[in-house]
Motif scaffolding. Structure first.
Motif, mmCIF file in Angstrom:
data_model
loop_
_atom_site.group_PDB
_atom_site.id
_atom_site.type_symbol
_atom_site.label_atom_id
_atom_site.label_comp_id
_atom_site.label_asym_id
_atom_site.label_seq_id
_atom_site.Cartn_x
_atom_site.Cartn_y
_atom_site.Cartn_z
ATOM 1 N N GLN A 1 -28.257 -12.181 18.794
ATOM 2 C CA GLN A 1 -26.968 -12.671 18.695
ATOM 3 C C GLN A 1 -26.129 -11.742 19.428
ATOM 4 O OE1 GLN A 1 -25.608 -13.951 14.858
ATOM 5 N NE2 GLN A 1 -27.420 -15.035 14.314
ATOM 6 N N PRO A 2 -25.047 -12.429 20.058
ATOM 7 C CA PRO A 2 -24.102 -11.574 20.562
ATOM 8 C C PRO A 2 -23.293 -10.558 19.486
ATOM 9 C CG PRO A 2 -23.392 -13.788 20.391
ATOM 10 C CD PRO A 2 -24.366 -13.647 19.905
ATOM 11 N N PHE A 3 -23.083 -9.424 20.243
ATOM 12 C CA PHE A 3 -22.415 -8.346 19.376
ATOM 13 C C PHE A 3 -20.855 -8.578 19.411
ATOM 14 C CE2 PHE A 3 -20.818 -4.024 18.513
ATOM 15 C CZ PHE A 3 -21.481 -3.891 17.190
ATOM 16 N N SER A 4 -20.291 -8.872 18.099
ATOM 17 C CA SER A 4 -18.587 -8.873 18.074
ATOM 18 C C SER A 4 -18.215 -7.929 16.936
ATOM 19 C CB SER A 4 -18.655 -10.417 17.879
ATOM 20 O OG SER A 4 -18.944 -11.111 16.575
ATOM 21 N N TYR A 5 -16.962 -7.973 17.084
ATOM 22 C CA TYR A 5 -16.119 -7.315 15.842
ATOM 23 C C TYR A 5 -15.206 -8.144 15.323
ATOM 24 C CZ TYR A 5 -17.416 -2.827 18.036
ATOM 25 O OH TYR A 5 -18.343 -1.811 18.264
ATOM 26 N N ASN A 6 -14.912 -8.218 13.978
ATOM 27 C CA ASN A 6 -13.931 -9.094 13.258
ATOM 28 C C ASN A 6 -12.823 -8.004 13.076
ATOM 29 O OD1 ASN A 6 -15.325 -11.373 13.313
ATOM 30 N ND2 ASN A 6 -16.496 -11.171 11.374
ATOM 31 N N VAL A 7 -11.549 -8.127 13.512
ATOM 32 C CA VAL A 7 -10.634 -7.180 13.082
ATOM 33 C C VAL A 7 -9.439 -7.974 12.326
ATOM 34 C CG1 VAL A 7 -8.907 -5.842 14.337
ATOM 35 C CG2 VAL A 7 -10.964 -6.291 15.481
ATOM 36 N N SER A 8 -9.124 -7.058 11.427
ATOM 37 C CA SER A 8 -8.155 -7.705 10.392
ATOM 38 C C SER A 8 -7.105 -6.813 10.156
ATOM 39 C CB SER A 8 -8.766 -7.838 9.062
ATOM 40 O OG SER A 8 -9.788 -8.878 8.818
ATOM 41 N N LEU A 9 -5.888 -7.444 10.187
ATOM 42 C CA LEU A 9 -4.763 -6.596 10.189
ATOM 43 C C LEU A 9 -4.054 -6.654 8.667
ATOM 44 C CD1 LEU A 9 -2.086 -4.859 11.210
ATOM 45 C CD2 LEU A 9 -1.357 -7.111 11.871
ATOM 46 N N TYR A 10 -3.942 -5.545 8.111
ATOM 47 C CA TYR A 10 -3.590 -5.469 6.605
ATOM 48 C C TYR A 10 -2.190 -4.834 6.683
ATOM 49 C CZ TYR A 10 -8.139 -6.537 5.206
ATOM 50 O OH TYR A 10 -9.444 -6.964 5.158
ATOM 51 N N ASP A 11 -1.240 -5.452 5.853
ATOM 52 C CA ASP A 11 0.146 -4.619 5.587
ATOM 53 C C ASP A 11 0.416 -5.184 3.928
ATOM 54 O OD1 ASP A 11 1.212 -7.351 5.589
ATOM 55 O OD2 ASP A 11 1.969 -7.229 7.508
ATOM 56 N N SER A 12 1.662 -4.471 3.779
ATOM 57 C CA SER A 12 1.569 -4.661 2.087
ATOM 58 C C SER A 12 2.001 -5.983 1.718
ATOM 59 C CB SER A 12 3.130 -3.886 1.825
ATOM 60 O OG SER A 12 4.266 -4.131 2.809
ATOM 61 N N GLN A 13 2.642 -6.907 2.538
ATOM 62 C CA GLN A 13 2.804 -8.206 2.375
ATOM 63 C C GLN A 13 1.493 -9.075 2.205
ATOM 64 O OE1 GLN A 13 4.738 -6.629 4.808
ATOM 65 N NE2 GLN A 13 6.236 -6.541 3.155
ATOM 66 N N ASN A 14 0.544 -9.047 3.223
ATOM 67 C CA ASN A 14 -0.463 -9.798 3.085
ATOM 68 C C ASN A 14 -1.579 -9.348 2.126
ATOM 69 O OD1 ASN A 14 -1.853 -7.902 4.718
ATOM 70 N ND2 ASN A 14 -2.444 -9.330 6.378
ATOM 71 N N ILE A 15 -1.566 -8.228 1.704
ATOM 72 C CA ILE A 15 -2.758 -7.901 0.727
ATOM 73 C C ILE A 15 -1.805 -7.650 -0.652
ATOM 74 C CG2 ILE A 15 -4.264 -6.823 2.407
ATOM 75 C CD1 ILE A 15 -3.368 -4.026 1.367
ATOM 76 N N GLY A 16 -0.800 -7.749 -0.856
ATOM 77 C CA GLY A 16 -0.113 -7.421 -2.173
ATOM 78 C C GLY A 16 0.041 -6.145 -2.543
ATOM 79 N N LEU A 17 0.205 -4.987 -1.829
ATOM 80 C CA LEU A 17 0.604 -3.899 -2.253
ATOM 81 C C LEU A 17 1.905 -4.006 -3.052
ATOM 82 C CD1 LEU A 17 0.126 -1.256 0.695
ATOM 83 C CD2 LEU A 17 -1.345 -1.708 -1.434
ATOM 84 N N SER A 18 1.793 -3.063 -4.272
ATOM 85 C CA SER A 18 3.045 -2.963 -5.165
ATOM 86 C C SER A 18 4.444 -2.515 -4.631
ATOM 87 C CB SER A 18 2.635 -1.763 -6.354
ATOM 88 O OG SER A 18 2.451 -0.615 -5.910
ATOM 89 N N HIS A 19 4.272 -1.881 -3.467
ATOM 90 C CA HIS A 19 5.527 -1.365 -2.532
ATOM 91 C C HIS A 19 4.860 -1.208 -1.155
ATOM 92 C CE1 HIS A 19 9.090 0.723 -1.574
ATOM 93 N NE2 HIS A 19 9.562 0.291 -2.616
ATOM 94 N N ASN A 20 5.678 -0.967 -0.327
ATOM 95 C CA ASN A 20 5.436 -0.754 1.283
ATOM 96 C C ASN A 20 5.591 0.580 1.482
ATOM 97 O OD1 ASN A 20 8.146 -0.692 1.378
ATOM 98 N ND2 ASN A 20 8.224 -2.249 2.976
ATOM 99 N N THR A 21 6.020 1.703 0.256
ATOM 100 C CA THR A 21 6.082 2.978 0.719
ATOM 101 C C THR A 21 4.922 3.555 0.103
ATOM 102 O OG1 THR A 21 8.611 3.095 0.707
ATOM 103 C CG2 THR A 21 7.595 5.028 0.547
ATOM 104 N N VAL A 22 4.107 3.836 1.129
ATOM 105 C CA VAL A 22 2.709 4.733 0.548
ATOM 106 C C VAL A 22 2.875 6.050 0.433
ATOM 107 C CG1 VAL A 22 0.252 4.878 1.090
ATOM 108 C CG2 VAL A 22 1.498 2.645 1.500
#
Length: 138
Positions: free
Chosen positions: A20-41
């Motif tokens: 099978q062809p080699f491929s990457y799956n890239v995901s972008l995570y930020d505080s909104q789309n994963i649901g962090l309790s706050h965006n200040t880490v």
């Protein structure tokens, strides 16, 4: 000899076509789309199970790659984290998770029971825990 060479070429071409062809799956995570309790880490650690622990100014977050579980202080629950303002997170060699907070001392998190043990400043006991925010573990 010629037949063996032909069979080898056929086998190699079959393997090449079956791969099978080699491929990457890239995901972008930020505080909104994963649901962090706050965006200040304020702290990050990865434990031996592969969980990413994210300390914020409003809770401790456990990210498993898909979703977040949030741990906050609950004054009605003595086994909740002692303070929601997290400064530092560290896993020790025995697999214990240690969390430093702004106004709640140090917490030890039991990964099995998901309960926190509090270690706070005490004038009477002189336990070596400062009466100040715990910002760094070593």
């Amino acid at each position: 000899m010629r037949a063996a060479g032909t069979i080898l070429i056929l086998l190699l071409s079959f393997v090449y076509r079956a791969a099978q062809p080699f491929s990457y799956n890239v995901s972008l995570y930020d505080s909104q789309n994963i649901g962090l309790s706050h965006n200040t880490v304020t702290g990050l650690a990865m434990d031996h199970n592969g969980f990413l622990w994210v300390g914020t100014i409003d809770g401790l977050n456990r990210f498993d790659g898909k979703s977040v579980k949030i741990y906050r202080h609950d004054r009605r629950d003595s086994t909740s984290i002692s303070n929601s303002f997290i400064h530092g997170v560290l896993e020790d060699q025995e697999g214990n998770l240690w969390i430093g907070t702004r106004d709640g001392g140090i917490n030890k998190f039991d990964l099995i029971t998901e309960k926190f043990t509090h270690f706070t400043y005490s004038e009477e006991k002189e336990n070596g825990i400062p009466n100040a925010p715990i910002t760094l573990f070593f």
